[in-house]
Design a protein around this motif. Structure first.
Motif, PDB file in Angstrom:
ATOM      1  N   THR A  47      12.064  17.531  -4.375  1.00 58.10           N
ATOM      2  CA  THR A  47      12.214  16.230  -5.037  1.00 58.10           C
ATOM      3  C   THR A  47      12.958  16.341  -6.355  1.00 58.10           C
ATOM      4  N   SER A  48      13.352  17.546  -6.727  1.00 60.05           N
ATOM      5  CA  SER A  48      13.918  17.805  -8.048  1.00 60.05           C
ATOM      6  C   SER A  48      15.440  17.696  -8.040  1.00 60.05           C
ATOM      7  N   GLY A  49      16.037  18.038  -9.181  1.00 64.94           N
ATOM      8  CA  GLY A  49      17.491  18.113  -9.259  1.00 64.94           C
ATOM      9  C   GLY A  49      18.054  19.341  -8.577  1.00 64.94           C
ATOM     10  N   GLY A  50      17.183  20.287  -8.224  1.00 62.98           N
ATOM     11  CA  GLY A  50      17.614  21.456  -7.461  1.00 62.98           C
ATOM     12  C   GLY A  50      18.461  22.439  -8.231  1.00 62.98           C
ATOM     13  N   VAL A  51      18.287  22.500  -9.552  1.00 63.14           N
ATOM     14  CA  VAL A  51      19.110  23.374 -10.389  1.00 63.14           C
ATOM     15  C   VAL A  51      18.357  24.677 -10.651  1.00 63.14           C
ATOM     16  N   MET A  52      19.090  25.783 -10.631  1.00 68.19           N
ATOM     17  CA  MET A  52      18.530  27.101 -10.946  1.00 68.19           C
ATOM     18  C   MET A  52      19.191  27.620 -12.223  1.00 68.19           C
ATOM     19  N   TRP A  53      18.397  28.006 -13.224  1.00 68.91           N
ATOM     20  CA  TRP A  53      18.953  28.614 -14.437  1.00 68.91           C
ATOM     21  C   TRP A  53      19.046  30.111 -14.192  1.00 68.91           C
ATOM     22  N   ALA A  94      17.315  37.969 -11.818  1.00 70.47           N
ATOM     23  CA  ALA A  94      17.823  36.655 -11.411  1.00 70.47           C
ATOM     24  C   ALA A  94      19.205  36.733 -10.763  1.00 70.47           C
ATOM     25  N   PRO A  95      20.175  37.467 -11.338  1.00 71.66           N
ATOM     26  CA  PRO A  95      21.474  37.567 -10.665  1.00 71.66           C
ATOM     27  C   PRO A  95      21.385  38.238  -9.300  1.00 71.66           C
ATOM     28  N   LYS A  96      20.489  39.210  -9.156  1.00 68.91           N
ATOM     29  CA  LYS A  96      20.313  39.871  -7.856  1.00 68.91           C
ATOM     30  C   LYS A  96      19.750  38.891  -6.835  1.00 68.91           C
ATOM     31  N   VAL A 129      22.934  26.682 -11.930  1.00 69.62           N
ATOM     32  CA  VAL A 129      23.543  26.867 -10.613  1.00 69.62           C
ATOM     33  C   VAL A 129      22.949  25.841  -9.651  1.00 69.62           C
ATOM     34  N   ILE A 130      23.796  25.271  -8.808  1.00 74.56           N
ATOM     35  CA  ILE A 130      23.349  24.268  -7.838  1.00 74.56           C
ATOM     36  C   ILE A 130      23.810  24.641  -6.444  1.00 74.56           C
ATOM     37  N   ALA A 546      15.376  25.928 -15.473  1.00 73.99           N
ATOM     38  CA  ALA A 546      14.522  27.003 -15.990  1.00 73.99           C
ATOM     39  C   ALA A 546      13.135  27.003 -15.378  1.00 73.99           C
ATOM     40  N   THR A 547      12.845  26.087 -14.485  1.00 72.03           N
ATOM     41  CA  THR A 547      11.620  26.160 -13.672  1.00 72.03           C
ATOM     42  C   THR A 547      11.933  26.839 -12.344  1.00 72.03           C
TER      43      THR A 547
END
Length: 571
Positions: A47-53, A94-96, A129-130, A546-547
């Motif tokens: 349900t979110s914006g689907g963004v990954m920090w 995180a990058p991995k 990142v999306i 960031a979540t």
């Protein structure tokens, strides 16, 4: 009680953290079961914006980000002690995780989204990142309609899915926005084959895109998903090792064994008023949360505490301003609407119940919520605060669930909204009388804002004077895109609550996502990720995603650790 079967790994919760834990574990050769208490899968993430920090992701090559720059930025904003090993594990892993997600078949792309503290050293505008639009029908008709659907606020007219580009075009009414809307509507109704299956748009965007694309790969690897299956307890042997779970399905209770590990990824506790009262300095109400209603109640946290688990960072949520309106065609029920960017638009101001400002209204939504808490602890006159705006704002922007007049004309606003949910008056003085705000203080605040609109300088809080603020301002408003004169009647006010996107705190974990007991020792066989665990960032929200970014990262880390300990790791 019925006896169940056994899997190598049992994942509790089907959001982004759980999906990643399952995907990685299955890819490493382990048998995996996901249990989800809801009737739909995908969790809050869908349900979110689907963004990954994801700092230092290098999706577009080496553009200057680095481990060192990321830690410099994080060190400059984190205001409380955190587990340094865990923080650095996120930065390193995180990058991995993102490379694994991409290599598994999920398309990802960097978004130009400034970090939430753009003036701090090491800040950047490319760490979010999306996932691009995903065709939901690729999940198969049996699953396409079973993934949790996004809220109406992420859809045009509550029906048509919007990606981020479309969202910003419509939100800002930028050039060509009517064409964008017409294209979206036409595309939906031309898709006759999908209309025979469900009303849902086959275009999965934002959080739905992330979860749809990820679950396509999860299912392709043979992971089993059971919905309507709630965690009741963790099974522990004589040595204290977690070896399974007790679950219930429509009242039927049974056990499921976990040979190598249980991963708790069941979200936070924002819908549990008792836990809010226990942990939060200003508890707020569950119903102000913008996560799925009555969804995240902290059952997994409670189950872990019963076997000795400890918690951390539980005093704060991932705050976001929200407002309440009756549901369309069901006025006895209410719907929560985010107002993350509305509060920082030109031709408006936010005041507490003393009629004065308390922050840069255009700041990051978590900062806004922290400011509400701080102001309420100091004055007792916040929670809610008030968004005040004029006719120019009303014409162009939403105020939570109150859509601009181009979408919802005054005559289309339901009669029961006026002066109960949305207040309207011909003068600031009359508006204050209706909202019980002090006339003199509010009038002075509005006069101050009108002066700032002329100079473009906000000497109180610096509103509109950094890249993040400006990204969500309006270039039509000059010299400051976030400040415009509040001088065109009628005037409006809506109460703003301190809502949330979940809880910042949860189970205390180490750098390998293992849940720790009260002495700081890992509980064998038990892992946690996402909002079920404490954030690695302590008290701050570094940037968009960031979540989800850390949630997926520690789901990945947990699966790696489980596979390594099981001896089955292939990569």
């Amino acid at each position: 009680m019925a006896q169940g079967e056994t899997f190598d790994v049992v994942v509790v919760g089907s959001g982004a953290a759980g999906a990643m834990a399952a995907l990685r574990a299955a890819d490493l050769g382990l048998t995996v079961l996901i249990v989800e208490k809801a009737h739909k899968f995908g969790g809050t993430s869908a349900t979110s914006g689907g963004v990954m920090w994801i700092p230092n992701h290098r999706l577009d090559g080496d553009k200057g980000d680095s481990r060192e720059a990321t830690l410099t930025y994080l060190d400059s904003i984190i205001g409380k002690p955190v587990n340094r090993d865990r923080l650095e594990a996120f930065v390193d892993e995180a990058p991995k995780m993102l490379r694994f997600l991409k290599d598994s078949g999920v398309a990802v792309m960097a978004a130009a989204w400034p970090d939430y503290f753009p003036d701090k050293p090491g800040a950047r505008a490319d760490r979010s990142v999306i996932v691009p639009t995903f065709d939901g029908r690729e999940l198969g008709d049996g699953r396409y309609a079973l993934m949790r659907e996004q809220y109406n606020r992420f859809k045009l007219f509550g029906r048509y899915a919007m990606d981020l580009t479309e969202t910003f075009a419509l939100m800002m009414q930028s050039k060509g926005w009517r064409t964008v809307a017409a294209r979206m509507i036409g595309r939906y109704w031309k898709d006759r084959s999908t209309r025979k299956v469900s009303h849902r748009d086959r275009r999965f965007t934002q959080g739905a895109a992330l979860m749809g694309a990820t679950y396509k790969q999860v299912f392709a690897r043979g992971v089993e998903l059971r919905m309507e299956t709630m965690l009741e307890a963790l099974e522990v042997d004589a040595t204290g090792r977690v070896f399974g779970v007790e679950v219930s399905n429509f009242g039927r209770r049974y056990r499921i064994g976990a040979r190598h590990g249980v991963v708790l990824a069941a979200g936070g506790f924002e819908w549990n008023q008792a836990l809010r009262d226990r942990f939060y300095p200003v508890p707020g109400l569950t119903r102000h949360s913008s996560t799925p209603e009555d969804g995240n109640r902290g059952e997994a946290l409670i189950a872990a505490e019963k076997i000795g688990a400890s918690t951390e960072h539980t005093e704060q949520g991932w705050w976001i301003p929200t407002m309440t309106l009756p549901m369309p065609k069901a006025s006895n029920f209410h719907e929560i609407h985010q107002a993350a960017f509305d509060v920082g638009r030109p031709w408006s101001v936010v005041v507490n119940r003393n009629g004065v400002r308390f922050c840069d209204e255009a700041c990051g939504y978590d900062q806004f919520g922290q400011a509400m808490v701080e102001d309420h602890l100091k004055t007792g006159a916040n929670m809610p605060c008030w968004l005040i705006f004029d006719a120019k704002f009303r014409k162009k922007f939403s105020a939570g669930g109150l859509m601009p007049t181009v979408h919802t004309a005054e005559s289309k606003v339901p009669a029961d909204w006026w002066d109960h949910y949305v207040f309207r008056a011909d003068t600031i003085e009359e508006l204050c009388r209706k909202t019980h705000l002090p006339v003199e203080a509010v009038s002075q605040t509005v006069a101050n804002m009108n002066g700032y609109a002329k100079t473009g300088i906000d000497p109180e809080f610096g509103r509109g004077m950094n890249p993040y603020d400006q990204m969500f301002g309006d270039p039509v408003s000059t010299p400051n895109p976030n400040i415009g004169p509040i001088d065109t009647p009628p005037y409006y006010a809506v109460p703003i609550n301190n809502g949330d996107l979940g809880t910042k705190g949860g189970l205390r974990c180490d750098a390998r996502a293992r849940v720790l007991d009260q002495s700081g020792t890992p509980i064998a066989g038990l892992y946690a990720a996402g909002n079920n665990s404490g954030t690695p960032f302590g008290d701050v929200y570094p940037g968009a995603g960031a979540t989800i970014g850390p949630g997926m990262t520690f789901g990945y880390v947990a699966a790696n650790d489980i596979a390594e300990r099981s001896g089955n790791q292939r990569a």
